[in-house]
Design an enzyme around this catalytic site. Structure first.
Site, PDB file in Angstrom:
ATOM      1  N   LYS A  88     -71.413  44.140   0.461  1.00  0.00           N
ATOM      2  CA  LYS A  88     -70.221  43.537  -0.140  1.00  0.00           C
ATOM      3  C   LYS A  88     -70.540  42.105  -0.600  1.00  0.00           C
ATOM      4  O   LYS A  88     -70.287  41.723  -1.724  1.00  0.00           O
ATOM      5  CB  LYS A  88     -69.074  43.544   0.876  1.00  0.00           C
ATOM      6  CG  LYS A  88     -67.825  42.882   0.366  1.00  0.00           C
ATOM      7  CD  LYS A  88     -66.682  42.995   1.368  1.00  0.00           C
ATOM      8  CE  LYS A  88     -65.519  42.118   0.918  1.00  0.00           C
ATOM      9  NZ  LYS A  88     -64.392  42.146   1.834  1.00  0.00           N
TER      10      LYS A  88
ATOM     11  N   GLU B  17     -79.889  40.853   7.105  1.00  0.00           N
ATOM     12  CA  GLU B  17     -80.667  42.074   7.353  1.00  0.00           C
ATOM     13  C   GLU B  17     -80.861  42.858   6.061  1.00  0.00           C
ATOM     14  O   GLU B  17     -81.959  43.333   5.749  1.00  0.00           O
ATOM     15  CB  GLU B  17     -79.929  42.968   8.357  1.00  0.00           C
ATOM     16  CG  GLU B  17     -79.849  42.421   9.767  1.00  0.00           C
ATOM     17  CD  GLU B  17     -78.588  41.603  10.007  1.00  0.00           C
ATOM     18  OE1 GLU B  17     -78.063  41.005   9.041  1.00  0.00           O
ATOM     19  OE2 GLU B  17     -78.148  41.541  11.164  1.00  0.00           O
TER      20      GLU B  17
ATOM     21  N   GLY C 151     -65.240  45.420   4.713  1.00  0.00           N
ATOM     22  CA  GLY C 151     -66.495  46.168   4.895  1.00  0.00           C
ATOM     23  C   GLY C 151     -66.286  47.485   5.629  1.00  0.00           C
ATOM     24  O   GLY C 151     -66.779  48.538   5.212  1.00  0.00           O
ATOM     25  N   ARG C 152     -65.529  47.441   6.729  1.00  0.00           N
ATOM     26  CA  ARG C 152     -65.367  48.653   7.542  1.00  0.00           C
ATOM     27  C   ARG C 152     -64.367  49.632   6.941  1.00  0.00           C
ATOM     28  O   ARG C 152     -64.105  50.685   7.512  1.00  0.00           O
ATOM     29  CB  ARG C 152     -64.980  48.270   8.969  1.00  0.00           C
ATOM     30  CG  ARG C 152     -63.806  47.307   9.073  1.00  0.00           C
ATOM     31  CD  ARG C 152     -63.748  46.666  10.455  1.00  0.00           C
ATOM     32  NE  ARG C 152     -62.726  45.632  10.549  1.00  0.00           N
ATOM     33  CZ  ARG C 152     -62.894  44.366  10.177  1.00  0.00           C
ATOM     34  NH1 ARG C 152     -64.048  43.975   9.654  1.00  0.00           N
ATOM     35  NH2 ARG C 152     -61.931  43.482  10.327  1.00  0.00           N
TER      36      ARG C 152
ATOM     37  N   GLU D  14     -64.194  45.902  15.470  1.00  0.00           N
ATOM     38  CA  GLU D  14     -64.297  44.731  14.585  1.00  0.00           C
ATOM     39  C   GLU D  14     -62.902  44.359  14.078  1.00  0.00           C
ATOM     40  O   GLU D  14     -62.627  43.201  13.795  1.00  0.00           O
ATOM     41  CB  GLU D  14     -65.260  45.012  13.422  1.00  0.00           C
ATOM     42  CG  GLU D  14     -65.807  43.737  12.791  1.00  0.00           C
ATOM     43  CD  GLU D  14     -66.913  43.971  11.773  1.00  0.00           C
ATOM     44  OE1 GLU D  14     -66.615  44.462  10.678  1.00  0.00           O
ATOM     45  OE2 GLU D  14     -68.075  43.645  12.062  1.00  0.00           O
TER      46      GLU D  14
ATOM     47  N   HIS E 254     -72.917  66.588  29.824  1.00  0.00           N
ATOM     48  CA  HIS E 254     -74.069  66.639  30.729  1.00  0.00           C
ATOM     49  C   HIS E 254     -74.680  65.261  30.933  1.00  0.00           C
ATOM     50  O   HIS E 254     -75.825  65.149  31.367  1.00  0.00           O
ATOM     51  CB  HIS E 254     -75.100  67.636  30.193  1.00  0.00           C
ATOM     52  CG  HIS E 254     -74.536  69.024  30.152  1.00  0.00           C
ATOM     53  ND1 HIS E 254     -74.551  69.864  31.245  1.00  0.00           N
ATOM     54  CD2 HIS E 254     -73.874  69.690  29.180  1.00  0.00           C
ATOM     55  CE1 HIS E 254     -73.946  71.006  30.928  1.00  0.00           C
ATOM     56  NE2 HIS E 254     -73.524  70.919  29.678  1.00  0.00           N
TER      57      HIS E 254
ATOM     58  N   LYS F  40     -75.063  34.940  14.042  1.00  0.00           N
ATOM     59  CA  LYS F  40     -75.813  34.895  12.772  1.00  0.00           C
ATOM     60  C   LYS F  40     -76.421  33.510  12.566  1.00  0.00           C
ATOM     61  O   LYS F  40     -77.581  33.377  12.197  1.00  0.00           O
ATOM     62  CB  LYS F  40     -74.864  35.157  11.584  1.00  0.00           C
ATOM     63  CG  LYS F  40     -74.453  36.584  11.357  1.00  0.00           C
ATOM     64  CD  LYS F  40     -73.686  36.667  10.033  1.00  0.00           C
ATOM     65  CE  LYS F  40     -72.959  37.979   9.882  1.00  0.00           C
ATOM     66  NZ  LYS F  40     -72.079  38.033   8.714  1.00  0.00           N
TER      67      LYS F  40
HETATM   68  O1  F6P Z   1     -71.223  40.695   9.895  1.00  0.00           O
HETATM   69  C1  F6P Z   1     -70.249  41.700   9.906  1.00  0.00           C
HETATM   70  C2  F6P Z   1     -70.098  42.286   8.540  1.00  0.00           C
HETATM   71  O2  F6P Z   1     -69.557  41.332   7.686  1.00  0.00           O
HETATM   72  C3  F6P Z   1     -69.255  43.545   8.536  1.00  0.00           C
HETATM   73  O3  F6P Z   1     -67.901  43.292   8.545  1.00  0.00           O
HETATM   74  C4  F6P Z   1     -69.747  44.203   7.301  1.00  0.00           C
HETATM   75  O4  F6P Z   1     -69.381  45.551   7.225  1.00  0.00           O
HETATM   76  C5  F6P Z   1     -71.228  43.991   7.437  1.00  0.00           C
HETATM   77  O5  F6P Z   1     -71.344  42.698   8.010  1.00  0.00           O
HETATM   78  C6  F6P Z   1     -72.034  44.068   6.172  1.00  0.00           C
HETATM   79  O6  F6P Z   1     -71.590  43.140   5.217  1.00  0.00           O
HETATM   80  P1  F6P Z   1     -72.038  43.238   3.712  1.00  0.00           P
HETATM   81  O7  F6P Z   1     -71.547  44.514   3.137  1.00  0.00           O
HETATM   82  O8  F6P Z   1     -71.443  42.030   3.041  1.00  0.00           O
HETATM   83  O9  F6P Z   1     -73.554  43.195   3.671  1.00  0.00           O
END
Ligand code: F6P
Length: 546
Positions: free
Chosen positions: A207, A213, A267-268, A353, A384, A512
């Site tokens: 987003k 990452e 995002g979620r 979240e 199990h 972060k």
């Molecule tokens: O750090 C949390 C977050 O912002 C989530 O809410 C989101 O889904 C995820 O990181 C990834 O964010 P992006 O789509 O901006 O890379």
């Protein structure tokens, strides 16, 4: 400023009621009301919910519905659907529901027709996914795409990955889907090992297009590609999904190969947006449209049904009762469907979240519990492993059982066994097994009295443990869409009851920022001593290992 939850008349009425309810046994509630299942179950958008195996009665439900009204859940729901800026800490609308609205709907937010924008992007997704699936979009040497690598994390990974797994029987046979999320190089390494640069399409899904990452993984994938193919071939193999055109361009992806979405999609809540590109590639645009339609059917139900007959409202209210008045610290999700393997992980982000908050929308510390921990695993595997604790441990953990009545395979005996286990578990959690019943069993086995007395406490199940069961006919794009939307709206309902902003996630920021600093220190900056002794010690050990 809204009145604190605990001071509302309906919360206080629930508190008094909860004292009476303390001694209730579900066995007796079922025995006293032969209609309990009919009364406490409902169907909506192709899903069936049985919430009768909870420790509550008709009066509890009346009080919970009154609480929903006093907290103005319906008004807040309407404000969300109307595009009001209910995400008050980021000053944004919350419009994932607009992503699955039909083309002829209309919604203008800040002077912009959002439905028209959504369908314009859906049209682009349709054309692109058809081209890749029909081998019209080819790799740089003229070969059809065989592997798709979605690079994203959190909402840009969990939804698409969960949905592609869940819809496995609908997948294109030529396209292998890979999902790389972790900054741990093992994740990328394992995916690249399976990929050929001539036939791989990378989707960089973010987003913000700034998530550390994802950016590192995308750079690694790009470097891997240009080591093996001409740089000019990049546009055939890299596309982006983002709200940030400038960052996409700066990364080296032509915005013509970018599928946009908007800041009003959290995002979620983004699997319905262009973040679902990998899902549309995997199952095709027709099934992706069914997925959106399933969610829309649940939206319409949530938007129009009265509280007492509204599935997301009831799921939210019952969960609230279990958390607030029965004191349950976590909820376990048990999909009795192997293809829903990643659904518990998906719900962890969705609920935790969203509602893992400790201040109200106005910033006051809450005086009550908010989101329980969400966790789980597919049945029958969980049985199990950790069901022991669920049956006989000291915490009471409400369960959500999820199953499809018809399988996507022909192994009918397996399906009968699966459903039998699912229904047996909810029965066992509800009924338990009394000491007298245990004694009787052991007597029948002919055990000596002393041995019976020694074993009885170990073999007794307290029961009275709450669960919901959600059934669908088949697991398919439509029912999956409805299922996810059900939980999205349940999360919304609980967020309103707790008066938290379910749509920000500031809690992820601190780690972060600290990680950036430590990354530089691990990378060779002078030995730092400014952390606590534990962090300093861990950094020193990692530096010594290089
Ligand atoms: O750090 C949390 C977050 O912002 C989530 O809410 C989101 O889904 C995820 O990181 C990834 O964010 P992006 O789509 O901006 O890379």
């Amino acid at each position: 400023m809204s009145m604190s939850l605990t001071r509302t008349a309906s919360f206080q009425a629930l508190e008094t009621h909860a004292v009476d309810a303390e001694d209730w046994q579900m066995r007796s509630l079922f025995a006293a009301d032969p209609q309990r299942f009919e009364r406490m179950s409902l169907e909506a958008a192709g899903l069936f919910l049985d919430y009768s195996k909870n420790r509550l009665d008709g009066r509890t439900l009346e009080l919970l519905a009154a609480l929903a009204r006093e907290r103005q859940v319906e008004q807040r729901r309407d404000a969300m659907f109307a595009g009001e800026k209910i995400n008050n800490t980021e000053n944004r609308a919350v419009l994932h529901t607009a992503l699955r609205a039909p083309k002829n709907a209309s919604l203008v937010v800040d002077g912009q027709d959002v439905i028209a924008d959504v369908h314009e992007v859906l049209g682009r997704i349709h054309r692109f996914t058809d081209a890749v699936r029909n081998a019209e979009w080819l790799g740089h040497t003229g070969k059809p795409i065989t592997d798709i690598v979605n690079i994203g994390i959190g909402g840009s990974d969990l939804g698409p990955k969960m949905a592609c797994l869940a819809l496995r029987p609908f997948a294109h046979p030529r396209l292998a889907m890979h999902f790389v999320s972790n900054v741990d190089g093992h994740d990328m390494d394992a995916a690249l090992e399976k990929c050929d640069p001539e036939t791989t399409l990378f989707i960089v899904a973010s987003k913000t297009f700034t998530t550390a990452e994802t950016m590192m993984n995308a750079q690694t994938a790009r470097a891997w590609f240009v080591e093996r193919a001409p740089e000019a071939a990049l546009p055939k193999h890299f596309v982006a999904v983002s709200t940030n055109t400038e960052a996409v361009r700066a990364f080296g992806i032509d915005p013509a190969n970018m599928f946009p979405f908007w800041d009003w999609v959290g995002g979620r809540y983004s699997v319905w947006s262009a973040i679902g590109l990998s899902v549309a590639l995997c199952v095709g645009f027709g099934y992706f449209s069914d997925f959106l339609a399933g969610a829309h059917a649940m939206d319409e139900h949530f938007r129009t049904a009265p509280v007492e007959q509204n599935m997301p409202m009831l799921l939210g209210l019952v969960g609230f009762w279990n958390r607030e008045f029965l004191g349950c610290p976590s909820v376990s999700i048990a999909p009795y469907h192997q293809d829903l393997n990643r659904f518990p992980a998906y719900l962890q982000q969705l609920e935790m979240e969203s509602n893992g908050k400790r201040v109200t929308r106005d910033g006051a510390l809450v005086e009550y519990e908010t989101c329980p921990a969400i966790w789980g695993e597919c049945g029958t595997n969980g049985q199990h492993a950790y069901f022991q604790l669920l049956h006989q441990g000291t915490d009471v953990t409400p369960m959500d059982f999820i199953a499809a009545l018809r399988p996507a395979h022909e192994l009918h005996k397996h399906h009968t066994a699966l459903l039998a286990n699912c229904f047996a578990q909810s029965e066992a959690f509800m009924k338990g097994k009394t000491a007298d019943e245990v004694r009787k069993d052991l007597q029948q086995q002919g055990l000596p009295l002393a041995e019976i007395e020694r074993l009885t406490p170990h073999k007794t199940f307290p029961g009275n443990r709450p669960s919901n069961t959600i059934l669908m006919d088949h697991l398919n794009p439509t029912s999956l869409g409805a299922l996810i939307a059900l939980y999205e709206h349940k999360t919304f309902v609980q967020g309103v009851l707790w008066d938290v902003n379910s749509f920000d996630q500031w809690g992820v920021e601190l780690g972060k920022v600290l990680a950036k600093k430590i990354e530089a220190e691990l990378g060779g900056e002078p030995q730092p001593e400014q952390h606590d002794s534990s962090t300093n010690g861990l950094i020193a050990r990692a530096r010594a290992a290089v």
